[in-house]
Design a protein around this motif. Structure first.
Motif, PDB file in Angstrom:
ATOM      1  N   SER A   1     117.936  60.027 104.653  1.00 43.68           N
ATOM      2  CA  SER A   1     117.598  59.289 105.869  1.00 43.68           C
ATOM      3  C   SER A   1     117.106  60.229 106.957  1.00 43.68           C
ATOM      4  CB  SER A   1     118.823  58.517 106.360  1.00 43.68           C
ATOM      5  OG  SER A   1     119.769  59.401 106.926  1.00 43.68           O
ATOM      6  N   ASP A   2     116.646  59.601 108.006  1.00 43.94           N
ATOM      7  CA  ASP A   2     116.207  60.390 109.150  1.00 43.94           C
ATOM      8  C   ASP A   2     117.324  60.545 110.183  1.00 43.94           C
ATOM      9  OD1 ASP A   2     116.287  57.787 109.961  1.00 43.94           O
ATOM     10  OD2 ASP A   2     114.272  57.746 110.830  1.00 43.94           O
ATOM     11  N   THR A   3     118.548  60.218 109.755  1.00 46.20           N
ATOM     12  CA  THR A   3     119.697  60.373 110.635  1.00 46.20           C
ATOM     13  C   THR A   3     119.950  61.846 110.884  1.00 46.20           C
ATOM     14  OG1 THR A   3     120.660  58.393 109.663  1.00 46.20           O
ATOM     15  CG2 THR A   3     122.140  59.805 110.918  1.00 46.20           C
ATOM     16  N   SER A   4     120.192  62.177 112.117  1.00 43.06           N
ATOM     17  CA  SER A   4     120.408  63.584 112.453  1.00 43.06           C
ATOM     18  C   SER A   4     121.797  64.045 112.025  1.00 43.06           C
ATOM     19  CB  SER A   4     120.238  63.787 113.962  1.00 43.06           C
ATOM     20  OG  SER A   4     121.337  63.223 114.659  1.00 43.06           O
ATOM     21  N   TRP A   5     121.901  65.347 111.829  1.00 41.17           N
ATOM     22  CA  TRP A   5     123.181  65.966 111.490  1.00 41.17           C
ATOM     23  C   TRP A   5     124.227  65.642 112.547  1.00 41.17           C
ATOM     24  CZ3 TRP A   5     126.615  67.655 108.381  1.00 41.17           C
ATOM     25  CH2 TRP A   5     127.642  68.480 108.829  1.00 41.17           C
ATOM     26  N   GLU A   6     123.856  65.752 113.801  1.00 41.15           N
ATOM     27  CA  GLU A   6     124.794  65.506 114.905  1.00 41.15           C
ATOM     28  C   GLU A   6     125.335  64.079 114.875  1.00 41.15           C
ATOM     29  OE1 GLU A   6     121.723  66.964 115.420  1.00 41.15           O
ATOM     30  OE2 GLU A   6     122.524  68.985 115.554  1.00 41.15           O
ATOM     31  N   ALA A   7     124.514  63.126 114.425  1.00 44.71           N
ATOM     32  CA  ALA A   7     124.957  61.738 114.344  1.00 44.71           C
ATOM     33  C   ALA A   7     125.956  61.527 113.200  1.00 44.71           C
ATOM     34  CB  ALA A   7     123.769  60.803 114.177  1.00 44.71           C
ATOM     35  N   GLN A   8     125.849  62.304 112.136  1.00 39.43           N
ATOM     36  CA  GLN A   8     126.725  62.137 110.969  1.00 39.43           C
ATOM     37  C   GLN A   8     128.016  62.936 111.064  1.00 39.43           C
ATOM     38  OE1 GLN A   8     126.441  59.935 108.384  1.00 39.43           O
ATOM     39  NE2 GLN A   8     124.828  59.172 109.726  1.00 39.43           N
ATOM     40  N   LEU A   9     128.016  64.037 111.816  1.00 36.97           N
ATOM     41  CA  LEU A   9     129.190  64.908 111.876  1.00 36.97           C
ATOM     42  C   LEU A   9     130.474  64.176 112.260  1.00 36.97           C
ATOM     43  CD1 LEU A   9     130.377  67.711 111.487  1.00 36.97           C
ATOM     44  CD2 LEU A   9     129.676  68.263 113.830  1.00 36.97           C
ATOM     45  N   PRO A  10     130.479  63.281 113.258  1.00 33.48           N
ATOM     46  CA  PRO A  10     131.735  62.582 113.578  1.00 33.48           C
ATOM     47  C   PRO A  10     132.275  61.762 112.407  1.00 33.48           C
ATOM     48  CG  PRO A  10     130.142  62.303 115.352  1.00 33.48           C
ATOM     49  CD  PRO A  10     129.413  62.961 114.217  1.00 33.48           C
ATOM     50  N   TYR A  11     131.381  61.183 111.622  1.00 31.99           N
ATOM     51  CA  TYR A  11     131.815  60.387 110.468  1.00 31.99           C
ATOM     52  C   TYR A  11     132.355  61.281 109.355  1.00 31.99           C
ATOM     53  CZ  TYR A  11     129.517  56.696 112.981  1.00 31.99           C
ATOM     54  OH  TYR A  11     129.163  55.802 113.950  1.00 31.99           O
ATOM     55  N   ILE A  12     131.771  62.446 109.230  1.00 32.73           N
ATOM     56  CA  ILE A  12     132.276  63.413 108.258  1.00 32.73           C
ATOM     57  C   ILE A  12     133.676  63.868 108.668  1.00 32.73           C
ATOM     58  CG2 ILE A  12     131.935  65.780 107.408  1.00 32.73           C
ATOM     59  CD1 ILE A  12     128.856  65.085 107.445  1.00 32.73           C
ATOM     60  N   LYS A  13     133.868  64.115 109.953  1.00 31.99           N
ATOM     61  CA  LYS A  13     135.196  64.524 110.448  1.00 31.99           C
ATOM     62  C   LYS A  13     136.226  63.422 110.201  1.00 31.99           C
ATOM     63  CE  LYS A  13     133.982  68.494 112.508  1.00 31.99           C
ATOM     64  NZ  LYS A  13     134.616  69.768 112.319  1.00 31.99           N
ATOM     65  N   MET A  14     135.772  62.161 110.171  1.00 32.31           N
ATOM     66  CA  MET A  14     136.673  61.035 109.958  1.00 32.31           C
ATOM     67  C   MET A  14     137.276  61.029 108.546  1.00 32.31           C
ATOM     68  SD  MET A  14     135.953  57.041 110.788  1.00 32.31           S
ATOM     69  CE  MET A  14     135.258  56.540 109.227  1.00 32.31           C
ATOM     70  N   ILE A  15     136.695  61.778 107.631  1.00 35.09           N
ATOM     71  CA  ILE A  15     137.252  61.874 106.274  1.00 35.09           C
ATOM     72  C   ILE A  15     138.701  62.348 106.339  1.00 35.09           C
ATOM     73  CG2 ILE A  15     137.083  63.089 104.060  1.00 35.09           C
ATOM     74  CD1 ILE A  15     134.000  63.111 104.494  1.00 35.09           C
ATOM     75  N   LYS A  16     139.022  63.179 107.331  1.00 38.74           N
ATOM     76  CA  LYS A  16     140.406  63.678 107.463  1.00 38.74           C
ATOM     77  C   LYS A  16     141.377  62.513 107.643  1.00 38.74           C
ATOM     78  CE  LYS A  16     139.917  66.588 110.843  1.00 38.74           C
ATOM     79  NZ  LYS A  16     140.059  67.706 111.795  1.00 38.74           N
ATOM     80  N   SER A  17     141.000  61.490 108.396  1.00 40.17           N
ATOM     81  CA  SER A  17     141.900  60.351 108.586  1.00 40.17           C
ATOM     82  C   SER A  17     142.053  59.556 107.297  1.00 40.17           C
ATOM     83  CB  SER A  17     141.414  59.446 109.723  1.00 40.17           C
ATOM     84  OG  SER A  17     140.248  58.748 109.348  1.00 40.17           O
ATOM     85  N   LYS A  18     141.009  59.498 106.498  1.00 42.98           N
ATOM     86  CA  LYS A  18     141.087  58.802 105.209  1.00 42.98           C
ATOM     87  C   LYS A  18     142.029  59.539 104.261  1.00 42.98           C
ATOM     88  CE  LYS A  18     136.589  56.710 105.787  1.00 42.98           C
ATOM     89  NZ  LYS A  18     135.262  56.485 105.272  1.00 42.98           N
ATOM     90  N   VAL A  19     141.992  60.847 104.327  1.00 45.50           N
ATOM     91  CA  VAL A  19     142.909  61.642 103.503  1.00 45.50           C
ATOM     92  C   VAL A  19     144.344  61.443 103.991  1.00 45.50           C
ATOM     93  CG1 VAL A  19     143.550  63.979 102.804  1.00 45.50           C
ATOM     94  CG2 VAL A  19     141.154  63.328 102.893  1.00 45.50           C
ATOM     95  N   ALA A  20     144.543  61.428 105.301  1.00 42.59           N
ATOM     96  CA  ALA A  20     145.883  61.212 105.852  1.00 42.59           C
ATOM     97  C   ALA A  20     146.441  59.869 105.380  1.00 42.59           C
ATOM     98  CB  ALA A  20     145.849  61.282 107.374  1.00 42.59           C
ATOM     99  N   TYR A  21     145.599  58.856 105.363  1.00 35.07           N
ATOM    100  CA  TYR A  21     146.010  57.534 104.882  1.00 35.07           C
ATOM    101  C   TYR A  21     146.388  57.604 103.404  1.00 35.07           C
ATOM    102  CZ  TYR A  21     145.645  52.686 103.340  1.00 35.07           C
ATOM    103  OH  TYR A  21     145.902  51.471 102.771  1.00 35.07           O
ATOM    104  N   THR A  22     145.567  58.266 102.606  1.00 34.90           N
ATOM    105  CA  THR A  22     145.840  58.409 101.172  1.00 34.90           C
ATOM    106  C   THR A  22     147.177  59.105 100.941  1.00 34.90           C
ATOM    107  OG1 THR A  22     143.482  58.472 100.641  1.00 34.90           O
ATOM    108  CG2 THR A  22     144.981  59.446  99.019  1.00 34.90           C
TER     109      THR A  22
END
Length: 169
Positions: A90-111
């Motif tokens: 996609s043409d989505t910028s890195w800066e736009a995706q970084l917060p969602y990538i950081k959110m993976i930590k919360s998914k791991v915490a839930y797991t």
């Protein structure tokens, strides 16, 4: 099974079993790169990945093998790979995706919280998984860092698949 039984006196015999639990120390990733360079550490995808994978395996109090569920590990790996695909397609910028990538930590915490509730004796191996992913994601600042993390996770997943206890799905 190798139980050690101790007899104690009193009004009856009570059997006490020796705690056979084993858990490797969590592996915290502190850097992806050789000092002063942007080149991945020479052993990052080999020895370090193996060390991480082995930290997801242990023994419970009775000495039986335990490990992170292969299904859960695959789910998390697929999530990590999904963002890599989003970035390349996609043409989505890195800066736009970084917060969602950081959110993976919360998914791991839930797991980890769910696994600890369902199988309390396996909490330690899941905490090791959380340490690996959280410490790695904390290092990510650039898109290249993310690609190195994805490659590391892929190597860890491969080693874990080889060594995972039977029935850890």
């Amino acid at each position: 099974m190798a139980y050690v039984i101790h007899q104690s006196g009193g009004y009856g015999n009570r059997a006490a079993f020796e705690d056979k639990s084993e858990l490797k120390k969590a592996v915290e990733i502190t850097t992806f790169y050789k000092a002063g360079t942007r080149l991945p550490l020479p052993d990052l995808f080999d020895a370090k990945a193996l060390e991480v994978a082995e930290s997801f395996i242990g023994k419970n109090k009775r000495g039986f093998d335990i490990g992170v569920s292969s299904t859960q590990l695959r789910r998390l790996f697929d999530e990590v790979k999904r963002y890599e695909q989003v970035l390349s397609a996609s043409d989505t910028s890195w800066e736009a995706q970084l917060p969602y990538i950081k959110m993976i930590k919360s998914k791991v915490a839930y797991t980890v919280a769910r696994a600890a509730k369902q199988k309390p004796e396996e909490k330690g191996v899941y905490k090791n998984l959380e340490t690996f992913i959280s410490s790695s994601i904390n290092l990510i600042q650039t898109e290249n860092d993310y690609h190195v993390f994805v490659s590391l996770f892929e190597a860890v997943y491969g080693f874990y698949y080889e060594k995972a206890p039977k029935g850890s799905n």
